[in-house]
Design a protein around this motif. Structure first.
Motif: not given
Length: 668
Positions: A386-387, A389-391, A393-394
């Motif tokens: 999950s960590l 997946e959050n990155l 887009r950055n």
């Protein structure tokens, strides 16, 4: 009807009755076994006939065998029938000799036309396989029919699939060997795969005898689509063809021991090639060749190929169709990564390629411009955290993370071993001032190679995938995306074990799992503590004694800054340039230091000492670690006033004695 006709009819009826009565002995087992029943009823009393039993009933040869002969019958479970979509070949499940599990030989002849063999594999775990189907050990049954013939039934978890022939096949294909399989491939059910190119190379190299060889072998055959590169077919010489054959060993995918190298037919004095099977978590099966010793035409390294159609039994073994030829190293690292897009090739790294392209594709251009390159490529499963997946887009952060996986060098396992001979190997990446740290544990095929980058410890699960300009190593985590706390990192990293041990017996580590705080921890590596043993032998000895845990804790507190944010090395350099000494808040008071950057490396100036930063910015979920070459320590740190050393237990004894003296005076 004449009397003779009536007698013949009566005899026929009696024979039929006897046949059905005798067949019922084993057939009843098939019908009434609760494991095989397709009934949805919960009670054994309302069992429905199973599909396999109905197939047996419809086959007169199978019925006659059950009535009159010894036999072994391999019966698939209900679930196996439900999964299977093809035609059921009942006689391929029957052999006309009775074998218990212990008695099964390496192969048995089936009762199907041509008597194609069934191959038996007994693996290290004690499991027994018939072709690709596992025998369920607790469900085997043995009995004797009315003719006194011994019969054995084994329950298996897959339907047995013989070689399938197209309906319009011109030739009578019953039990071909591997060469006949190649020659008649256009008449077989092969999921529209074609084998003309490889077949022509076998003929050109005069290697037909390899595929005609009697016995039981494993044959790996690349499909036509794998020869899209115009020059590739010309690289399939006699040695490469040998490298696609595992002699005297039959390997079905379900029965295979994963990552268990087998010697190929191309294993001799001047060329040594092994072949092994492995399975991805998504269920896809792969085979890989490893050219351990190469020559002028055959380079050393690993070549991966996906098995696109597995477990095709032939007279002299088993055939697997693969998506590209083994042993041939004819693509660059960039071409290898691009192949993930084209026709779904090499699905093991599909997600890595997608992340590169979703980030704009510039990383792929950078790789193309490198004459020598090594990629640490995370597996598909590694991207599911999950960590991460959050990155995704950055783009700026992802670019840094991707660059952390690229090395400007041709780095295979042998080189890693050489670099790791006396210390943990430190290798720069294309990401500025970022290094990877390799560690090798164990020897030979049992060796485990780990790589640390940006706070993440990953294991190489597939090494040395060779390309013309470098190597790809598949790893099980994405580097640069932390997944553990400061304490978890200390506990798992072999370079920080001394600091971890010191913090354990002093209970200093108890706070380091707190995710509500942000820690910046300057951690001396083990070699740094070893240097203090030479510089301050007495102090070093006390620091690693539980009785002196007070001093150990006090020293470690100096190394730990606690604030509402972390301090990277770049931050500390910038603050030092602006204000000279940087003051960082610690548990008790503060830590004053200055950080400078020298030739791309960081140096800490503390108390007039220069201390190199060995690994900067090791990210954790609740902070950051800077691994340093020497502790923030002086000899006087573990000396109490008067030059005497006092342990906590000594202090307690002194206090107890003082209390006793005081109490005695009061009582007197």
């Amino acid at each position: 009807m004449t009397s003779s006709g009536l007698r013949a009819a009566a005899a026929l009826l009696l024979l039929c009755a006897a046949t059905f009565a005798a067949a019922a002995e084993l057939s009843d087992k098939l019908r009434d076994d609760s494991e095989l029943s397709q009934s949805t009823a919960k009670s054994f009393r309302r069992l429905m006939p199973v599909r396999f039993y109905s197939q047996v009933e419809q086959n007169p040869i199978a019925n006659a065998t059950l009535t009159l002969r010894s036999c072994t019958i391999f019966v698939p479970t209900n679930e196996a029938f439900q999964r299977y979509k093809g035609s059921i070949h009942v006689l391929y499940h029957i052999t006309t000799a009775a074998f218990s599990k212990e008695q099964l030989p390496k192969s048995v002849s089936s009762d199907m036309d041509g008597n194609p063999p069934l191959y038996i594999t007994k693996n290290r775990n004690g499991d027994i396989y018939v072709n690709n189907a596992r025998i369920i050990p607790s469900l085997s049954v043995e009995m004797t029919n009315r003719e006194g013939k011994r019969q054995v039934m084994h329950i298996i978890d897959e339907v047995l699939q013989p070689l399938s022939v197209q309906k319009n096949a011109k030739d009578n294909i019953n039990n071909p060997d591997a060469m006949q399989f190649l020659q008649m491939a256009e008449q077989l059910e092969l999921n529209d795969f074609h084998l003309r190119t490889y077949r022509s190379q076998v003929t050109l190299a005069k290697k037909e005898s390899v595929y005609q060889s009697p016995g039981a072998h494993t044959f790996l055959i690349p499909i036509d689509e794998s020869f899209k590169l115009s020059a590739r077919s010309g690289l399939v010489d006699a040695k490469v063809i040998d490298g696609h054959v595992i002699p005297n060993t039959v390997i079905f995918t379900a029965a295979s021991q994963h990552d268990d190298p087998k010697t190929s037919a191309a294993f001799e004095d001047l060329l040594k090639v092994t072949v092994s099977f492995f399975k991805q978590k998504d269920g896809k099966m792969y085979v890989k060749s490893n050219t351990i010793v190469g020559d002028a035409k055959h380079r050393e390294g690993v070549v991966l190929a996906e098995i696109v159609k597995a477990n095709i039994p032939v007279q002299n073994g088993v055939v697997h169709l693969i998506h590209r030829p083994l042993m041939i190293i004819d693509t660059t690292v960039t071409d290898f990564l691009k192949s993930f897009k084209e026709n779904g090739e090499n699905g093991a790294l599909r997600k890595f390629y997608e992340v590169i392209m979703d980030n704009g594709g510039e990383v792929l251009d950078d790789i193309t411009n490198l004459s020598e390159v090594t990629i640490l490529a995370p597996s598909n499963d590694a991207w599911n955290a999950s960590l991460i997946e959050n990155l995704l887009r950055n783009r700026k952060k992802m670019r840094e993370i991707l660059n952390m996986h690229i090395i400007r060098d041709r780095l295979n396992v042998d080189k890693i071993r050489q670099k790791n001979a006396n210390m943990i190997a430190q290798v720069p990446t294309v990401n500025n001032n970022t290094f990877l740290y390799f560690n090798v544990k164990g020897e030979g095929t049992d060796a485990v190679i780990t790589v640390e980058g940006g706070g993440v410890n990953a294991t190489i699960i597939q090494a040395d995938v060779a390309q013309t300009n470098g190597y790809v190593h598949i790893i099980d985590r994405v580097l640069g995306v932390p997944h553990t706390t400061v304490l978890g990192k200390l506990e798992s990293d072999p370079m920080m074990s001394d600091t971890y041990k010191m913090g354990q017996f002093s209970h200093f580590n108890d706070q380091l799992n707190n995710t509500q705080r942000r820690f910046t921890y300057f951690v001396p590596r083990d070699k740094g503590w070893q240097k203090t043993e030479l510089d301050y032998p007495s102090a070093h000895k006390k620091l690693f004694m539980p009785d002196f845990s007070y001093h150990s804790k006090s020293i470690l507190e100096r190394h730990l800054a606690i604030a509402d944010h972390v301090f990277t090395m770049k931050d500390l350099v910038q603050y030092s340039e602006q204000a000279g000494n940087v003051v960082l808040p610690t548990f008790r008071d503060s830590l004053q230091l200055r950080v400078e950057e020298e030739a791309g490396r960081y140096v800490i100036i503390w108390n007039y000492k220069k201390i190199n930063v060995y690994r900067p910015d090791v990210e954790c979920t609740n902070g950051i670690i800077h691994v340093i070459d020497y502790p923030l320590l002086e000899e006087k740190d573990v000396v109490v006033s008067g030059g005497s050393y006092l342990t906590e237990s000594s202090i307690c004894i002194i206090l107890a004695n003082l209390i006793m003296i005081t109490v005695a005076k009061i009582l007197n």
